[in-house]
Every structure is written in C-alpha cells, then in structure tokens.
Write an enzyme that holds these catalytic residues in place. Sequence first.
Site, PDB file in Angstrom:
ATOM      1  N   LYS A  53       1.777  51.660  58.124  1.00  0.00           N
ATOM      2  CA  LYS A  53       2.963  50.821  57.939  1.00  0.00           C
ATOM      3  C   LYS A  53       4.021  51.337  58.914  1.00  0.00           C
ATOM      4  O   LYS A  53       4.400  52.509  58.871  1.00  0.00           O
ATOM      5  CB  LYS A  53       3.464  50.949  56.492  1.00  0.00           C
ATOM      6  CG  LYS A  53       4.832  50.321  56.204  1.00  0.00           C
ATOM      7  CD  LYS A  53       4.714  48.854  55.911  1.00  0.00           C
ATOM      8  CE  LYS A  53       6.027  48.265  55.402  1.00  0.00           C
ATOM      9  NZ  LYS A  53       6.319  48.640  54.001  1.00  0.00           N
ATOM     10  N   ILE A  54       4.463  50.458  59.825  1.00  0.00           N
ATOM     11  CA  ILE A  54       5.506  50.841  60.781  1.00  0.00           C
ATOM     12  C   ILE A  54       6.611  49.786  60.740  1.00  0.00           C
ATOM     13  O   ILE A  54       6.496  48.760  60.080  1.00  0.00           O
ATOM     14  CB  ILE A  54       4.958  50.965  62.220  1.00  0.00           C
ATOM     15  CG1 ILE A  54       4.525  49.587  62.766  1.00  0.00           C
ATOM     16  CG2 ILE A  54       3.822  51.975  62.271  1.00  0.00           C
ATOM     17  CD1 ILE A  54       4.309  49.560  64.266  1.00  0.00           C
ATOM     18  N   SER A  55       7.655  50.044  61.463  1.00  0.00           N
ATOM     19  CA  SER A  55       8.727  49.071  61.601  1.00  0.00           C
ATOM     20  C   SER A  55       8.336  47.998  62.617  1.00  0.00           C
ATOM     21  O   SER A  55       7.682  48.291  63.624  1.00  0.00           O
ATOM     22  CB  SER A  55      10.003  49.768  62.069  1.00  0.00           C
ATOM     23  OG  SER A  55      10.961  48.824  62.465  1.00  0.00           O
ATOM     24  N   THR A 107      13.594  48.442  62.380  1.00  0.00           N
ATOM     25  CA  THR A 107      14.130  47.092  62.363  1.00  0.00           C
ATOM     26  C   THR A 107      15.583  47.109  61.933  1.00  0.00           C
ATOM     27  O   THR A 107      16.403  46.343  62.443  1.00  0.00           O
ATOM     28  CB  THR A 107      13.311  46.194  61.412  1.00  0.00           C
ATOM     29  OG1 THR A 107      11.950  46.221  61.812  1.00  0.00           O
ATOM     30  CG2 THR A 107      13.810  44.768  61.447  1.00  0.00           C
ATOM     31  N   ALA A 108      15.916  47.985  60.994  1.00  0.00           N
ATOM     32  CA  ALA A 108      17.305  48.087  60.549  1.00  0.00           C
ATOM     33  C   ALA A 108      18.225  48.396  61.732  1.00  0.00           C
ATOM     34  O   ALA A 108      19.276  47.760  61.905  1.00  0.00           O
ATOM     35  CB  ALA A 108      17.435  49.171  59.483  1.00  0.00           C
ATOM     36  N   HIS A 151      16.228  49.893  51.895  1.00  0.00           N
ATOM     37  CA  HIS A 151      15.494  50.080  50.646  1.00  0.00           C
ATOM     38  C   HIS A 151      16.392  49.898  49.414  1.00  0.00           C
ATOM     39  O   HIS A 151      17.223  49.011  49.353  1.00  0.00           O
ATOM     40  CB  HIS A 151      14.797  51.436  50.617  1.00  0.00           C
ATOM     41  CG  HIS A 151      13.822  51.658  51.737  1.00  0.00           C
ATOM     42  ND1 HIS A 151      13.061  50.648  52.267  1.00  0.00           N
ATOM     43  CD2 HIS A 151      13.486  52.780  52.423  1.00  0.00           C
ATOM     44  CE1 HIS A 151      12.282  51.140  53.222  1.00  0.00           C
ATOM     45  NE2 HIS A 151      12.530  52.415  53.342  1.00  0.00           N
TER      46      HIS A 151
END
Length: 277
Positions: A53-55, A107-108, A151
């Site tokens: 799981k990555i951005s 992404t943030a 989150h």
Amino acid sequence: MNIAFSPCPNDTFTFHAWVHGLIDNAPKLDVTYADIDKTNYWAMAHKGPEIMKISYAALPYVLSDYQLIPCGGALGRGCGPLVLTKGNDNAANLSEKTVAVPSDKSTAFMLFTLWAAQNVPHGIGKVVVLPFNEIMPAVKTGKVDAGLVIHEARFTYKQYDLTMMVDLGDWWEEDTGLPIPLGAIIAKRSLGKKEEITEWIRRSVEYAWKHPEASMDYVMAYADEMSVDVAKSHIDLYVNEFTEKLGEDGYAAIESLLSRAAAEGVVPQCDLARLRD
C-alpha cells in the site's frame, strides 16, 4: 506472498479475511505493517514486499516496476487531509509559517501543494516532515505553526483545541468534482498476477462488509489506542465503493491528480496508460 500495508483500521479491516486464511485458494500472506511513508520509499527504491500500500503521489516513480491493483486502496469523498492551526490564521499567512506534514511523497502533501499554489501567494514559508501522530501535538505546543493531518485526525483534532484552516478534500472535490485518491495497492509486475491479486483483495473486502465484526479484534490490536468508535468511523469513511473497485471515476481522479501535480512540477510526468496495464 509478502505484503505491506499500514496498521490503520481501513487497511486491517480490508485485508483481515485474506490475512487470516478466509479467502479460498488465496496464498498465505506474510504481513509487514508499515506507515505509508516507508512503503513509498521502499517502492521507489525497488525494495520491500511484492504487494504494498503506497500513496498515489508515489505512483509516477514506480509504475514501470509495479502495477496498480484496481481495488483495496483508499479513495473517496469527504475524507481528505486537513490543514490545522492553533488560532485563526488565513491561508496567505502560511508564507511566513512552518507547516508540519506527514510525508513529502504523499497524496496529502500533493494536495496541499496544489492548494497552496492557488491560495498562498508567496508560497509556504517552511515545510518539515514529522510522524503523523506527532503533528497535532506539535501545532498545539507551538513547535510548528500549522499541520497537515490525515487519517483519524479529522475525528480527533478538536481534542487538541486546534482549528481547521481548510479541508483539502472539500477543496479538491469542489475544484474537480472527483473523489480524492489517497492510498494505492501496487504489485510487482514481475509477479504477473494482477488479476488474481485483484480477485483475492476484492473477496477480502466483500468478506469484511458481510462480517463487519469479525475483524474488530484484529483492527483494534493495531489501532494505536484508538477508541472502537473512532476506528469504526475511520473504516466507514475510507472503505467504500472505490475500495472494492476503482471504476471510471476512480481512474479519472488518479489521472487528474497526477497530471495536475506533474504540471506543477510536484512529480515527474508519467505514462498514465500504465495505470491500467
């Protein structure tokens, strides 16, 4: 088969069934629990497990070696990162401020950069990277002037007496009409198992929805002292139709984000057709 994903409730909820051998004919998983900032750099360094799981912000750097799996990730509406301050600063003031972010390859951070290009005339004063669980305390104590949070922080920031300057998810949705691409599941192209991995993850998601309480002990074991209610809110927000299937809106959102970011020089240009192959 080796996999790395975060200990956040949406990931443990999503993968619970596969991790616990509840998916027929799926291989046993060897799990590494790692923050997305670590998996981003593992993927870019061609290290780490076969599935991660990555951005979405890291995708342009790794698409030649990894395939995007069209399920299991995090996209959605009303689930974007927040920019928090201790007082009532406006966006223009950020040109003189220090802002803490959880990663410079997330992404943030990409959304924050695109928003700042439109709303902070002279650019952000200074950006520092902190673990995401340290950001709100740092803003509260004045160690930094503002924080970019992700989150479950959207459910808990008021406990720190902080103020939301902007919801970057709302900004993105108003600007594009598209969901927000946050976390992607990728698999090494050399595996040659995109269809199988997609099916195993999709069945794990479907099992989680059909048996929502079955995973709660597993979820809470990794939830970092989060309350059950907050964990469930987290799951409800981040595990949605796009977790089961990206669909055309999901692909359109990813393509829009990466093309905009490339135009701003935030990420390199990439062949967007590779998102689907």
